[in-house]
Design a protein around this motif. Structure first.
Motif, PDB file in Angstrom:
ATOM      1  N   UNK A 281       0.874  -1.167   0.000  1.00 33.35           N
ATOM      2  CA  UNK A 281       0.000   0.000   0.000  1.00 33.35           C
ATOM      3  C   UNK A 281       0.912   1.219   0.000  1.00 33.35           C
ATOM      4  N   UNK A 282       0.835   2.007  -1.068  1.00 31.50           N
ATOM      5  CA  UNK A 282       1.786   3.112  -1.247  1.00 31.50           C
ATOM      6  C   UNK A 282       1.360   4.367  -0.498  1.00 31.50           C
TER       7      UNK A 282
ATOM      8  N   UNK B  34       6.992  -7.623  -6.291  1.00 32.98           N
ATOM      9  CA  UNK B  34       6.258  -6.650  -5.495  1.00 32.98           C
ATOM     10  C   UNK B  34       5.076  -6.111  -6.295  1.00 32.98           C
ATOM     11  N   UNK B  35       3.907  -6.084  -5.661  1.00 30.63           N
ATOM     12  CA  UNK B  35       2.678  -5.662  -6.314  1.00 30.63           C
ATOM     13  C   UNK B  35       2.035  -4.520  -5.535  1.00 30.63           C
TER      14      UNK B  35
ATOM     15  N   UNK C 132       8.336   1.323  -4.988  1.00 24.40           N
ATOM     16  CA  UNK C 132       8.375   0.275  -3.968  1.00 24.40           C
ATOM     17  C   UNK C 132       9.616   0.331  -3.093  1.00 24.40           C
ATOM     18  N   UNK C 133      10.704   0.872  -3.609  1.00 23.38           N
ATOM     19  CA  UNK C 133      11.929   0.962  -2.824  1.00 23.38           C
ATOM     20  C   UNK C 133      11.826   1.998  -1.712  1.00 23.38           C
ATOM     21  N   UNK C 134      10.856   2.902  -1.820  1.00 24.46           N
ATOM     22  CA  UNK C 134      10.692   3.957  -0.822  1.00 24.46           C
ATOM     23  C   UNK C 134       9.632   3.586   0.211  1.00 24.46           C
TER      24      UNK C 134
ATOM     25  N   UNK D 246      11.716  -3.001   2.307  1.00 27.65           N
ATOM     26  CA  UNK D 246      12.291  -4.222   2.885  1.00 27.65           C
ATOM     27  C   UNK D 246      12.310  -5.406   1.929  1.00 27.65           C
ATOM     28  N   UNK D 247      11.495  -5.365   0.871  1.00 25.55           N
ATOM     29  CA  UNK D 247      11.464  -6.459  -0.100  1.00 25.55           C
ATOM     30  C   UNK D 247      11.955  -6.022  -1.472  1.00 25.55           C
ATOM     31  N   UNK D 248      12.683  -4.911  -1.537  1.00 23.83           N
ATOM     32  CA  UNK D 248      13.095  -4.333  -2.819  1.00 23.83           C
ATOM     33  C   UNK D 248      14.596  -4.065  -2.812  1.00 23.83           C
ATOM     34  N   UNK D 249      15.276  -4.488  -3.878  1.00 23.29           N
ATOM     35  CA  UNK D 249      16.689  -4.161  -4.015  1.00 23.29           C
ATOM     36  C   UNK D 249      16.901  -2.657  -3.999  1.00 23.29           C
ATOM     37  N   UNK D 250      17.973  -2.232  -3.382  1.00 18.95           N
ATOM     38  CA  UNK D 250      18.202  -0.809  -3.118  1.00 18.95           C
ATOM     39  C   UNK D 250      19.251  -0.236  -4.066  1.00 18.95           C
ATOM     40  N   UNK D 251      18.848   0.775  -4.842  1.00 18.49           N
ATOM     41  CA  UNK D 251      19.777   1.404  -5.777  1.00 18.49           C
ATOM     42  C   UNK D 251      20.590   2.513  -5.126  1.00 18.49           C
TER      43      UNK D 251
END
Length: 431
Positions: A183-184, A248-249, A191-193, A198-203
């Motif tokens: 839920x954004x 991630x959805x 999704x990284x923000x 926690x479930x997204x690779x970090x750039x």
């Protein structure tokens, strides 16, 4: 428009909250059940409500644990719900995070992890990086929250001082499949923000985190500086092999919320003008810009004609220099009241969709054409209250705080400025 202005604006807010409730938003995004176990983990203000919605829609057995803010828990049958501190993390969050990591410590390739992530997860999902203690993280969080830094900047720092954010939670689930249902509550729906990803690779990198700290003159202990300079705080990159089976959805977004509000406005014969779902910046500056547009419309010179409603979402910030109370929505409302100067036929509602404006007990605040005259009669100086960041105190004195309690969802700020023909209007009181 048959409704009173306050009733109309409250109906828009209620429509927004209903549109992004987990029981409506989550079921269409569920994966197929796995051959192995289904383990549910999660963090955020909406995590408990999401867990309950998942239990109601899932066709097979499941187990797990989520952590939510104090006061946001709802009963679940199979999923354990823990409560912890927000926006500043506490020991309860540390304990809950340890339980989450323990739950995913022995998974295999046939298992499925469903991660329920919503706004607030950054503070609730807490395991400091090695060499950093909770007190240090609390102090840095407080400084960032008062600095005027936006949520992406705050979360960049949080990720690099954490052992669980920035893709680390998903990496801990490897080799199981991971489906993140998000839920954004962030501008742009990255999704990284959301909850620091926690479930997204970090750039982002440790150097980026250091740049944020320097930009806002945040002083940190030597241990934090050493962690960031050494690179030991680097997070899993988007291509990390442990994230290969992660998807991630987005299940609810600010754009969906504004679309629902716009549709509700049309039903009432009011033209919606959506200004954007990703508006950021200083609350008082955004308020002045939107109030100027409302006054232009009221004068007959705007892009649309009354009756109309200006709708916007996103997340504004407050640079705290005073000693008052109030979140970004109340500050928006107070600055808008001053900029509108009692503009006839113009009402404002600014509120956080989670029911909590910053750290206070209100969702937001109301403004009517009579707000400034009511303040004068009550001996309340709006300029003085704004100068000391005490929008909460101002609206409390007038009885114009919007108090909803936790809504159990969160797509961030919702702002609506209603402009009616000068002969239209309704009353000057508030719902």
């Amino acid at each position: 428009m048959d409704e009173q202005p306050e009733q109309f604006l409250r109906a828009l807010f209620d429509t927004v909250v209903a549109r992004v409730q987990p029981e409506r938003a989550l079921p269409p995004h569920l994966p197929e059940p796995p051959r192995g176990r289904t383990v549910v983990i999660g963090a955020g203000k909406g995590a408990a409500a999401m867990a309950r919605a998942l239990e109601g829609a899932w066709p097979g057995p499941l187990e797990g644990i989520v952590v939510t803010r104090y006061g946001h828990a709802v009963p679940c049958r199979h999923i354990l719900v823990e409560e912890a501190g927000h926006p500043v993390p506490d020991e309860a969050g540390v304990r809950a995070t340890a339980k989450i990591l323990d739950w995913v410590s022995d998974l295999d390739e046939e298992d499925l992890v469903i991660a329920l992530i919503s706004g607030g997860g950054s503070a609730l999902l807490v395991q400091p990086a090695p060499g950093i203690d909770l007190r240090t993280k609390q102090a840095i969080s407080r400084q960032l929250l008062h600095s005027g830094a936006d949520i992406s900047e705050i979360n960049c720092v949080r990720r690099h001082l954490s052992a669980v954010k920035g893709g680390r939670l998903a990496a801990a689930c490897h080799p199981a499949r991971v489906i993140g249902l998000l839920v954004s509550d962030v501008a742009g729906d990255d999704p990284a923000v959301i909850a620091s990803g926690p479930t997204v690779g970090d750039a982002t990198t440790c150097a980026d985190a250091r740049a944020v700290l320097e930009r806002y003159a945040i002083r940190v202990p030597d241990a934090v500086d050493a962690l960031l300079r050494s690179g030991r705080g680097e997070t899993p990159a988007p291509g990390d092999h442990r994230l290969a089976r992660v998807e991630n959805r987005l299940v609810a977004t600010p754009a969906q919320a504004l679309e629902a509000a716009a549709a509700r406005a049309r039903e009432s014969g009011v033209t919606p003008l959506v200004l954007g779902d990703a508006i950021t910046g200083e609350s008082r500056e955004v308020a002045r810009e939107q109030a100027a547009l409302a006054r232009q419309i009221a004068s007959g010179q705007g892009p649309v004609a009354p009756p109309c409603v200006l709708l916007s979402g996103g997340e504004t910030t407050v640079r705290v220099t005073g000693d008052g109370r109030g979140g970004p929505n109340a500050e928006f409302a107070l600055a808008a009241a001053l900029a509108l100067e009692g503009c006839p036929g113009t009402w404002v509602l600014a509120a956080d969709t989670d029911g909590v404006d910053g750290t206070e007990d209100n969702a937001g605040a109301w403004v009517s054409p009579a707000t400034l005259s009511a303040a004068e009669e009550a001996g309340v100086d709006p300029q003085a209250f704004l100068a000391r960041n005490d929008a909460y105190g101002f609206f409390a004195a007038l009885g114009d705080l919007l108090v909803t309690g936790p809504t159990l969802t969160n797509v961030n700020d919702f702002r609506a400025i209603l402009v009616l023909p000068e002969t239209g209007g309704g009353g000057s009181g508030h719902a």
